[in-house]
Design an enzyme around this catalytic site. Structure first.
Site, short mmCIF file in Angstrom:
data_model
loop_
_atom_site.label_atom_id
_atom_site.label_comp_id
_atom_site.label_asym_id
_atom_site.label_seq_id
_atom_site.Cartn_x
_atom_site.Cartn_y
_atom_site.Cartn_z
N GLY A 41 2.84 -6.19 4.25
CA GLY A 41 3.99 -6.37 3.37
C GLY A 41 5.23 -5.82 4.02
N GLY A 42 6.31 -5.75 3.25
CA GLY A 42 7.57 -5.29 3.80
C GLY A 42 7.53 -3.84 4.24
N VAL B 246 -2.43 -3.44 5.14
CA VAL B 246 -3.77 -3.22 4.61
C VAL B 246 -4.77 -3.58 5.70
CG1 VAL B 246 -5.45 -3.82 2.82
CG2 VAL B 246 -3.00 -3.80 2.27
N ASP C 286 3.53 -6.36 -12.59
CA ASP C 286 3.69 -7.31 -11.48
C ASP C 286 2.46 -8.21 -11.34
OD1 ASP C 286 5.07 -8.55 -9.42
OD2 ASP C 286 4.36 -7.14 -7.89
#
Length: 434
Positions: A20-21, A25, A137
């Site tokens: 991600g940003g 992971v 989210d």
């Protein structure tokens, strides 16, 4: 970070799962307990300096929020720590397929399958809301479907505590937390966010599973938020004719602009969904499609043949042997599984006898690890394939015996009441007991 790195003097990284940003992971192995794990990193140096403290709080918040939810639909949290300048969270590695990918493959899911997934998510939301947590989210990218058909809800990192005494309302500067295509109107406006916001997001996800796309589509985030706020609620029956009227009405209510007009709770939604879960479209259908793919809190890999397959395969066998000698049997079996599948037929692959030998190693390793269910399936498949090839009948008979041993260990006692365990198949060069 690279494969083979050790984290916390305990976890070995095996392959990257996602990025991600502000983090990564990785799939990994817990060396102490010989089990696969997912390791989620917050790369502090990739976070703007003025946001690092907030990002760190959110990351630790995810660990606490997820750990307190004892539910089969939430990945278990094992550990939290610091590696260099990075924070890491160790979680259950969830095999399966991301719901977003499943929808992309199928375009529109069968009604019963979509409802089954939504009902399972409702069960997770019941537990979360009872623990005073709102996910905030929910989206198809944060939902996994395991090979057993279980829906797992990931990334409670932006979860907000409902208890005013605890709530710190951690938000990133200048941002509205949430994903535009699934964000509730009150959340888009920056207003108070409660359980009804999660139900709205669930409605968006259910609409997408049934209709093949989210309820609203727009070219950019601000326009998308305006559509959530002001556009008429779409009718799922206009996109497909096989959605029952009562289910279409429930979906319409989930997408209500006013939180007060949505169903009262996740438990109520689950009860209203249950009548539409039928035997033909239950999670087993999803499991069959998902196969052994995995991701994230969760892992998906592509088998890419190496340039020198045979040499790499030999190195993998040596690595597996070293792991087995250290009683890391599950990890050794996984190393062999990946190596076996990485050899393509176009490059010659393995001889049938060599492939059978590796499969036997894997079955033995699973048995040594105490995973009798998986070992039983591996031995049964070996016995069947040996019978079909017409050779090595003694080996096929030993595999059938090992199937019975596994069944006994699993409590499936046979008609004579007991199976005398034999030493694991002892052949030179294999991971076996002598």
């Amino acid at each position: 970070m690279q494969a083979g790195d050790r984290i916390g003097d305990r976890y070995e990284l095996t392959y990257p799962v996602g990025r991600g940003g502000m983090g990564q992971v990785w799939a990994g192995f817990d060396e102490r307990l010989d089990r696969p794990v997912a390791i989620k990193f917050l790369r502090q140096l990739e976070v703007p300096e003025d946001e690092r403290e907030t990002a760190g709080k959110r990351f630790r918040r995810e660990a606490r929020a997820t750990a307190r939810l004892d539910h089969p639909g939430v990945p278990a949290v094992h550990d939290l720590g610091v590696h260099g300048e990075d924070l890491y969270l160790v979680m259950q590695l969830v095999p399966g397929i991301v719901l977003a990918d499943h929808i992309a493959e199928q375009e529109r899911l069968p009604v019963g399958e979509a409802v089954s997934i939504a009902a399972q998510v409702c069960s997770v939301l019941e537990a979360a809301h009872a623990a005073s947590l709102v996910h905030r989210d929910l989206k198809p990218q944060n939902l996994m479907i395991t090979p057993a058909g279980v829906a797992k809800v990931l990334d409670f990192g932006v979860a907000a505590l409902l208890n005013p005494a605890e709530a710190s309302r951690i938000t990133a500067t200048g941002r509205t937390l949430g994903t535009p295509a699934y964000i509730a109107p009150e959340q888009a406006q920056g207003g108070p966010v409660g359980p009804a916001a999660d139900l709205y997001a669930l409605g968006c996800i259910l609409f997408e599973m049934l209709g093949g796309h989210p309820p609203y589509q727009a070219a950019n985030a601000p326009d998308m938020m305006r559509r959530h706020l002001y556009s008429p609620i779409p009718i799922i029956g206009e996109y497909r004719s096989d959605v029952p009227d009562d289910l279409a009405h429930l979906l319409y209510c989930l997408l209500a602009k006013d939180p007060a007009e949505r169903p009262a709770s996740a438990g109520e939604v689950r009860r209203l969904l249950n009548p539409f879960v039928d035997g033909d479209d239950t999670p087993g259908v999803v499991a069959g499609r998902a196969g052994n793919r995995s991701s994230d809190a969760t892992a998906r890999t592509a088998a890419v043949p190496p340039k020198n397959s045979q040499q790499k395969f030999a190195a993998s066998r040596a690595k597996a042997r070293e792991l087995a000698e250290n009683e890391r049997f599950v990890q050794a079996a996984e190393v062999l599984e990946r190596a076996l599948h990485s050899l393509s037929e176009s490059e010659g692959g393995l001889l049938a006898t060599e492939a059978m030998s590796v499969r036997l190693d894997i079955a033995n390793l699973l048995m040594l690890a105490g995973d009798f269910r998986q070992a039983r399936g591996a031995f049964a498949a070996l016995a069947r394939d040996l019978d079909q090839s017409g050779g090595q009948q003694d080996l096929a008979e030993e595999c059938r015996h090992q199937v019975l041993v596994c069944e006994t260990e699993m409590g499936q006692v046979t008609s004579n009441g007991f199976i005398q365990p034999k030493p694991l198949l002892h052949q030179k060069g294999r991971f076996t007991l002598t």
